[in-house]
Design a protein around this motif. Structure first.
Motif, PDB file in Angstrom:
ATOM      1  N   THR A   1     -23.447   2.622  -1.858  1.00  0.00           N
ATOM      2  CA  THR A   1     -22.619   2.571  -3.062  1.00  0.00           C
ATOM      3  C   THR A   1     -23.409   2.854  -4.349  1.00  0.00           C
ATOM      4  N   ALA A   2     -24.622   3.351  -4.205  1.00  0.00           N
ATOM      5  CA  ALA A   2     -25.409   3.624  -5.410  1.00  0.00           C
ATOM      6  C   ALA A   2     -24.634   4.558  -6.339  1.00  0.00           C
ATOM      7  N   GLY A   3     -24.500   4.158  -7.576  1.00  0.00           N
ATOM      8  CA  GLY A   3     -23.837   5.005  -8.566  1.00  0.00           C
ATOM      9  C   GLY A   3     -22.334   4.855  -8.624  1.00  0.00           C
ATOM     10  N   VAL A   4     -21.756   4.048  -7.725  1.00  0.00           N
ATOM     11  CA  VAL A   4     -20.299   3.867  -7.746  1.00  0.00           C
ATOM     12  C   VAL A   4     -19.897   3.107  -9.006  1.00  0.00           C
ATOM     13  N   GLN A   5     -18.940   3.668  -9.755  1.00  0.00           N
ATOM     14  CA  GLN A   5     -18.511   3.041 -11.012  1.00  0.00           C
ATOM     15  C   GLN A   5     -17.228   2.228 -10.844  1.00  0.00           C
ATOM     16  N   VAL A   6     -16.360   2.722  -9.957  1.00  0.00           N
ATOM     17  CA  VAL A   6     -15.074   2.051  -9.748  1.00  0.00           C
ATOM     18  C   VAL A   6     -14.853   1.884  -8.249  1.00  0.00           C
ATOM     19  N   ALA A   7     -14.440   0.702  -7.829  1.00  0.00           N
ATOM     20  CA  ALA A   7     -14.130   0.470  -6.415  1.00  0.00           C
ATOM     21  C   ALA A   7     -12.734  -0.117  -6.309  1.00  0.00           C
ATOM     22  N   GLU A   8     -11.867   0.581  -5.580  1.00  0.00           N
ATOM     23  CA  GLU A   8     -10.540   0.048  -5.290  1.00  0.00           C
ATOM     24  C   GLU A   8     -10.638  -0.642  -3.937  1.00  0.00           C
ATOM     25  N   LEU A   9     -10.539  -1.973  -3.942  1.00  0.00           N
ATOM     26  CA  LEU A   9     -10.717  -2.743  -2.708  1.00  0.00           C
ATOM     27  C   LEU A   9      -9.378  -3.225  -2.172  1.00  0.00           C
ATOM     28  N   HIS A  10      -9.222  -3.087  -0.868  1.00  0.00           N
ATOM     29  CA  HIS A  10      -8.007  -3.556  -0.216  1.00  0.00           C
ATOM     30  C   HIS A  10      -8.259  -4.992   0.233  1.00  0.00           C
ATOM     31  N   ALA A  11      -8.025  -5.926  -0.655  1.00  0.00           N
ATOM     32  CA  ALA A  11      -8.249  -7.345  -0.373  1.00  0.00           C
ATOM     33  C   ALA A  11      -6.920  -8.076  -0.530  1.00  0.00           C
ATOM     34  N   PRO A  12      -6.204  -8.286   0.578  1.00  0.00           N
ATOM     35  CA  PRO A  12      -4.884  -8.921   0.487  1.00  0.00           C
ATOM     36  C   PRO A  12      -4.947 -10.411   0.122  1.00  0.00           C
ATOM     37  N   PHE A  13      -6.132 -10.978   0.136  1.00  0.00           N
ATOM     38  CA  PHE A  13      -6.301 -12.381  -0.285  1.00  0.00           C
ATOM     39  C   PHE A  13      -7.465 -12.430  -1.253  1.00  0.00           C
ATOM     40  N   SER A  14      -7.344 -13.297  -2.281  1.00  0.00           N
ATOM     41  CA  SER A  14      -8.306 -13.247  -3.380  1.00  0.00           C
ATOM     42  C   SER A  14      -9.747 -13.414  -2.905  1.00  0.00           C
ATOM     43  N   HIS A  15      -9.983 -14.337  -1.977  1.00  0.00           N
ATOM     44  CA  HIS A  15     -11.371 -14.552  -1.548  1.00  0.00           C
ATOM     45  C   HIS A  15     -11.938 -13.346  -0.813  1.00  0.00           C
ATOM     46  N   GLN A  16     -11.045 -12.524  -0.226  1.00  0.00           N
ATOM     47  CA  GLN A  16     -11.536 -11.364   0.523  1.00  0.00           C
ATOM     48  C   GLN A  16     -12.183 -10.335  -0.406  1.00  0.00           C
TER      49      GLN A  16
ATOM     50  N   ASP B   1     -21.499  -4.529 -12.450  1.00  0.00           N
ATOM     51  CA  ASP B   1     -21.174  -3.393 -13.319  1.00  0.00           C
ATOM     52  C   ASP B   1     -20.108  -2.494 -12.714  1.00  0.00           C
ATOM     53  N   VAL B   2     -19.690  -2.783 -11.480  1.00  0.00           N
ATOM     54  CA  VAL B   2     -18.668  -1.933 -10.850  1.00  0.00           C
ATOM     55  C   VAL B   2     -17.290  -2.468 -11.199  1.00  0.00           C
ATOM     56  N   ARG B   3     -16.445  -1.588 -11.717  1.00  0.00           N
ATOM     57  CA  ARG B   3     -15.076  -1.959 -12.066  1.00  0.00           C
ATOM     58  C   ARG B   3     -14.282  -2.077 -10.765  1.00  0.00           C
ATOM     59  N   ILE B   4     -13.680  -3.268 -10.527  1.00  0.00           N
ATOM     60  CA  ILE B   4     -12.965  -3.496  -9.271  1.00  0.00           C
ATOM     61  C   ILE B   4     -11.452  -3.323  -9.465  1.00  0.00           C
ATOM     62  N   SER B   5     -10.866  -2.518  -8.637  1.00  0.00           N
ATOM     63  CA  SER B   5      -9.410  -2.365  -8.495  1.00  0.00           C
ATOM     64  C   SER B   5      -8.641  -2.324  -9.818  1.00  0.00           C
ATOM     65  N   PRO B   6      -8.872  -1.307 -10.632  1.00  0.00           N
ATOM     66  CA  PRO B   6      -8.122  -1.211 -11.888  1.00  0.00           C
ATOM     67  C   PRO B   6      -6.609  -1.078 -11.694  1.00  0.00           C
TER      68      PRO B   6
ATOM     69  N   ILE C   1      -7.454   4.442  -1.755  1.00  0.00           N
ATOM     70  CA  ILE C   1      -8.194   5.705  -1.820  1.00  0.00           C
ATOM     71  C   ILE C   1      -7.562   6.622  -2.866  1.00  0.00           C
ATOM     72  N   GLY C   2      -6.240   6.644  -2.890  1.00  0.00           N
ATOM     73  CA  GLY C   2      -5.542   7.463  -3.883  1.00  0.00           C
ATOM     74  C   GLY C   2      -5.819   6.986  -5.301  1.00  0.00           C
ATOM     75  N   GLU C   3      -5.770   5.683  -5.499  1.00  0.00           N
ATOM     76  CA  GLU C   3      -6.027   5.137  -6.841  1.00  0.00           C
ATOM     77  C   GLU C   3      -7.468   5.433  -7.282  1.00  0.00           C
ATOM     78  N   ALA C   4      -8.392   5.331  -6.343  1.00  0.00           N
ATOM     79  CA  ALA C   4      -9.792   5.626  -6.689  1.00  0.00           C
ATOM     80  C   ALA C   4      -9.948   7.095  -7.038  1.00  0.00           C
ATOM     81  N   ALA C   5      -9.271   7.953  -6.268  1.00  0.00           N
ATOM     82  CA  ALA C   5      -9.372   9.396  -6.529  1.00  0.00           C
ATOM     83  C   ALA C   5      -8.843   9.739  -7.927  1.00  0.00           C
ATOM     84  N   LYS C   6      -7.784   9.037  -8.344  1.00  0.00           N
ATOM     85  CA  LYS C   6      -7.214   9.309  -9.672  1.00  0.00           C
ATOM     86  C   LYS C   6      -8.262   9.105 -10.772  1.00  0.00           C
TER      87      LYS C   6
END
Lengths: 351, 387, 317
Positions: free
Chosen positions: A263-278, A291-296, A314-319
């Motif tokens: 993940t070196a250099g990743v600025q935004v990560a859209e994570l599929h976490a159906p529960f907050s702790h996940q 510094d990585v923006r999570i799931s905007p 994946i679609g949201e991250a691509a946008k």
């Protein structure tokens, strides 16, 4: 690897879709949006692959009539996975890698509201020693959340912070079925649902569908001014049985991200976490720093349509690449109880 | 960018039975997998990924059973993909596994497909009530029987062709120790004397309901070259069309014709009836042999039954079909397609035992599903592909 | 009126599962009020025993009889139970590590409130009096040193190798908007199709996506109630849910004005006299039995017309 990019993405998410479980009528406008974005028509698509589940629909072969939405005469090169459409995307990416096709359209759909979702998902468990007790998915996630609390890896406030950020971001997402930030204090004052989880810690039951267009090389450049080039995509699985795996970490997510090149250099990560702790488990497993923006988009806590929510990440991250907001992003999908399977798709923009 | 050539280096299957009451679902998969791994001389630790297929989850009453099976499949710690394309799934699953190798992602992939039909009742699982409509067609046989009638009418075929196919496949099955049905003495006469279930389909012209699994190990060229008889994958294809569409040809579906044409083109085959040495095709109802012979381009439209009638599709004929006994002799639905693909591979490896076709160098594996709208096929050969 | 027609449907079946040797051993133990663990290659003992070792991948073959007491290693409170769970009132699920084992076992704990359970708590089994060889033969309760009830009930003679697991799920089914128009038409005694705006084919029932063009059918077309049998089969087999005694004819009927055949029954004629090309007409049930269902049409019966030419329907086979 053959250079391949995400060049189109459309979605619908809603509390309850009132139409058929095959959702063909919902897929029609979604596919139309993909055509409009890429300037292509059905004949430009070399391969089709979808993800869905018969048990969600409550009938065998529920995916069969969904392909009517494509318009399948003349016949098409097509496949289906009984998984989230993120894995359909993986199969499509493979097909492009073999050189057999240059373009692919992937879609997923699911009408979770047709049944009692957390009960239906008890059928995903060991049919001999688990399903007869009908453990619902929310309870399983709660056992995972408790394990992390007991180990001192997170506290209830950390979970509330995830929820607050997610629901605040969701205010800007027209497809969110739950949105509206408040404060950690206010969230913690709400009642428990599956102790230690409150209802807002659990993804809302969501109906929906999504489609993603993939293309190789010049076909990608022709369809999108700034394609989201896939620099790494991989997935992995853990065992199902909760007793024999460490619920507070995710070996499969660690292996998937390593195989996808890190993940070196990743600025935004859209994570599929159906529960907050996940989300916390995943941030750690994927090595995502502060510094990585999570799931905007607001992520799965704002809307979680089964069998397309992973692809939507994946679609949201691509946008974020398409509009120039980021140069390197990560889309993540999960499947199975307590993060059993994980898929990572790292994408880059080039100027 | 070219494809990495890939080959089948290990094949395993279960002994198929109406009820494998000695095994769980995991045990069923492992019986096939362990045989495939032993055949390839590999352990599960040496496999890079697992691709699993089966037909509807309602058959076993487990949603996405690969999740619970992950440990037993050796997939905990590995990529695990689950394919479901109706009856063609066994074939599609093998194709997805080959694409993992051909794409250059993995070197050794294990693929497995299964169905444990004895857990439930296929007729029930396929006809779950749908509000506002009523059940009229009585299971798969009731679905396909009208199309068989249409074929007979269109091709002007004699009424005993289905019985010839059934007698041939059941006789072939006697040579296959894994086959579910070992019905000695099945003849055209005995088939025609069996009960008419879904007129025009007799009882003996239908497939059984089986528990079973099939597995293969597929490897990249550099690995496969170290084996003495890999089955090289020359071409794969999948095509889909709608279940029901205005004026859709249900007897000779376009998806099957298109798939075959694409497969022959990709493998450089111009005269399939001559260039394919034997074919293992998905024939759950006997009459589908002549129908698929035409659909695949082995004979002109309306003439498929003549090959069958002339005995050309028997072992020893010009185009042996379903040497293993076919779906008519073993039908673990989710695995049935993969069994066809595996039998084609066994033949070109020269390892089909008593049902071996002499000099089989290039073979077709074929599967279809749904209401004849999903097709998957491959051609395998004893030599690496030249294209 | 809602946009679509909806109705409840239950998908239920009692599955018969053969257990194989490992699960069978475990369930046989439960029937006899004994917890059986499996020893893994790394020396750990797992409950339930996995069929295959998650690390070595070999079949698990060494079993260990364990006490029916253990420790809660994680838990949650089920505030809103769903059908089929061990209790229909709030209860706890927990991971319980049985004494002598190394892994957690997912099971239910019977306590009155979330305040009465915590990680590290000692629990013991409370065995059912009538045991069948199922995980439902016990629940866990706080270990107060009392009797677990395991002594009641006789050990069975035969090993458990099969279990019946009922699966019953309730769904709300909806028809697509286009199909809903069709079913609502039937409630008025009409057979409604729709034309695809692109290929102009008339579909009955109408479709949310024309399978050729991928767009909804739109222009409504009321169809004739007579048509041609394109092809058919005679059903001689009984099956689950069947409403008519075999033999009977299930046929594709191409209604005049439609481009796709409907499947329905042909009655009022001996099955052996039905033929391709036969002209038939809809026979409706009495009006007071009508709903929004294709079952409003009881069946199709021979119309007093000569058979259709093969050429007129050969493209519909």
């Amino acid at each position: 690897m053959r250079e391949t990019a995400v060049v189109g993405f459309a979605q619908r998410q809603m509390k309850d879709f009132d139409g058929s479980p095959s959702m063909a009528e919902l897929l029609v406008p979604i596919l139309a949006e993909c055509y409009e974005q890429t300037g292509w028509a059905k004949k430009d698509i070399g391969f089709w692959c979808s993800g869905s589940s018969d048990y969600l629909a409550g009938r065998s072969f529920s995916f069969v009539s969904a392909i009517d939405a494509i318009g399948v005469l003349p016949p098409v090169n097509e496949s289906h996975v009984e998984m989230d459409a993120a894995w359909a995307l993986y199969e499509a990416w493979l097909k492009i890698q073999t050189g057999e096709v240059d373009t692919a359209l992937v879609f997923g759909f699911g009408k979770a509201s047709a049944g009692v979702l957390r009960r239906t998902l008890a059928l995903q468990l060991d049919p001999y020693t688990m399903t007869p007790l009908w453990p619902d998915t929310v309870s399983l996630a709660a056992l995972q959340a408790r394990a992390g609390l007991d180990a001192g890896l997170w506290d209830e406030a950390a979970l509330a912070e995830v929820v607050n950020r997610s629901l605040t971001d969701a205010e800007k997402n027209e497809y969110a079925v739950r949105a509206g930030g408040s404060s950690v204090e206010e969230l913690l004052a709400r009642p428990m649902f599956a102790d230690p989880l409150r209802k807002h810690d659990c993804a809302p039951v969501t109906d929906g569908a999504a489609a993603i267009v993939l293309a190789a090389g010049d076909r990608a450049r022709e369809a999108n001014q700034r394609p989201a080039w896939i620099s790494g995509i991989a997935h992995s699985s853990d065992g199902l049985h909760l007793g024999t795996r460490d619920l507070t970490s995710s070996g499969s997510a660690e292996r998937a991200v390593a195989a996808a090149g890190g993940t070196a250099g990743v600025q935004v990560a859209e994570l599929h976490a159906p529960f907050s702790h996940q989300e916390l488990v995943l941030r750690s497993a994927l090595g995502l720093g502060n510094d990585v923006r999570i799931s905007p988009s607001g992520g799965a806590l704002a809307a979680n349509p089964m069998f397309s929510a992973g692809a939507i990440r994946i679609g949201e991250a691509a946008k974020q690449i398409w509009d120039g907001s980021a140069d390197k992003v990560l889309g993540h999908a999960t499947s199975g109880p307590a993060l059993q399977q994980n898929l990572v798709c790292v994408m880059e923009g080039r100027n | 960018m070219g494809k990495t050539p890939a080959a089948v280096i290990g094949i395993g299957q279960t002994h198929h039975r109406a009820k494998r009451e000695d095994l769980s679902m995991a045990g069923l998969c492992r019986e096939a997998m362990d045989r495939a791994l032993e055949d390839a001389g590999l352990t599960l630790d040496e496999v890079d990924a697992i691709v699993i297929g089966k037909a509807p989850d309602l058959f076993e009453g487990v949603m996405m059973p690969e999740l619970y099976l992950a440990e037993a499949l050796g997939a905990a710690g590995k990529p695990l993909l689950r394919v479901h394309t109706a009856g063609s799934v066994g074939g599609s699953t093998a194709i997805v596994a080959s694409s993992l190798v051909q794409a250059g992602v993995h070197k050794r992939v294990l693929t497995v497909a299964f169905e444990k039909q004895s857990e439930s009742n296929a007729m029930w699982a396929l006809s779950v009530p749908v509000p506002f409509v009523m059940p009229v067609h009585a299971g798969a046989g009731g679905y396909f029987a009208p199309h068989v009638r249409s074929y007979i009418r269109r091709a002007n075929a004699p009424s005993h062709i289905g019985a010839i196919v059934a007698a041939k496949d059941r006789t072939n099955a006697l040579k296959n120790p894994y086959a579910h049905l070992h019905n000695e003495g099945t003849t055209v006469e005995s088939v025609l004397a069996s009960q008419m279930l879904w007129d025009p389909i007799h009882y003996d012209e239908t497939c059984p309901s089986s528990d079973g699994a099939c597995a293969m190990v597929i490897a990249a060229e550099d690995v496969a070259k170290t084996y003495d008889s890999p089955a090289w994958i020359h071409g794969t294809v999948m095509r889909s069309e709608p279940t029901s569409a205005a004026e859709r040809d249900q007897v000779n579906p376009q998806a099957g014709r298109d798939a075959a044409a694409a497969l022959w083109k990709a493998t450089g085959i111009t005269d399939p009836a001559r260039e394919i040495d034997c074919a293992e095709i998905y024939v759950p109802f006997a009459w589908f042999e002549p129908m698929w012979i035409e659909n695949l381009g082995f004979a002109p439209e309306g003439a498929g039954w003549k090959l069958t009638e002339a005995g050309e599709t028997a072992i020893g004929g010009s185009l042996p079909i379903n040497m293993s006994g076919g779906v008519l002799s073993s039908n673990p639905i989710g695995a049935s397609g993969m069994l066809r693909f595996a039998e084609a591979a066994l033949q070109v490896r020269g390892r089909a035992g008593e049902h071996q076709v002499d000099g089989a160098h290039r073979a077709l594996g074929h599967a279809y599903g749904g209401g004849s709208q999903f097709f998957s096929m491959w051609v395998v050969g004893s030599q690496p592909p030249s294209n | 009126m809602s946009r679509t027609l909806q109705a409840p449907v239950t998908v239920a079946f009692d599955y018969t599962r053969s257990t194989g040797p490992v699960i069978g051993r475990f369930l046989t133990g439960l029937r006899d009020a004994t917890v059986v663990g499996g020893r893994l290659a790394d020396g750990r003992v797992a409950v339930p025993p996995p069929e295959y070792d998650p690390v070595s991948h070999q079949a698990v073959t060494e079993f260990v009889d364990l006490p029916d007491t253990g420790t809660v290693t994680s838990w949650t409170w089920v505030s809103e139970p769903v059908a089929g769970q061990p209790f229909d009132r709030p209860f706890a699920y927990a991971l319980v590590t049985v004494d002598g084992a190394d892994t957690g076992w997912l099971h239910a704990v019977d306590v009155a409130s979330a305040a009465e359970i915590e990680t590290g708590m000692k629990v013991r089994a409370r065995w059912a009096e009538q045991r069948t060889g199922s995980v439902n033969d016990l629940v866990f309760v706080p270990d107060d040193g009392g009797d677990s009830g395991g002594a009641t009930g006789e050990p069975g003679n035969e090993d458990v190798d099969r279990i019946i697991t009922p699966v019953s799920l309730d769904y709300s089914y909806a028809a697509s908007p286009e199909e809903s128009a069709f079913f609502r038409g039937l409630a008025e005694g009409r057979i409604l199709g729709q034309r695809c705006p692109q290929c102009k084919k008339v579909y009955v029932p109408p479709r949310g996506a024309c399978p050729t063009d991928g767009v909804p059918t739109s222009e409504e077309v009321e169809l004739a109630q007579v048509g041609t049998v394109t092809t058919f089969c005679v059903v001689n087999v009984p099956f689950l849910g069947q409403k008519i005694k075999p033999p009977y004819v299930s046929a594709y009927v191409l209604l005049d004005g439609a481009d796709i055949a409907l499947q329905h029954l042909i009655l009022d004629i001996p099955a052996e006299e039905v033929r391709m090309g036969m002209r038939v007409e809809a026979v409706w049930r009495p009006r007071d039995e009508w709903g929004t269902s294709i079952e409003n049409i009881s069946h199709f019966a021979p119309a007093d017309e000569p058979d259709a030419d093969f050429d007129s329907y050969k493209h519909h086979l």
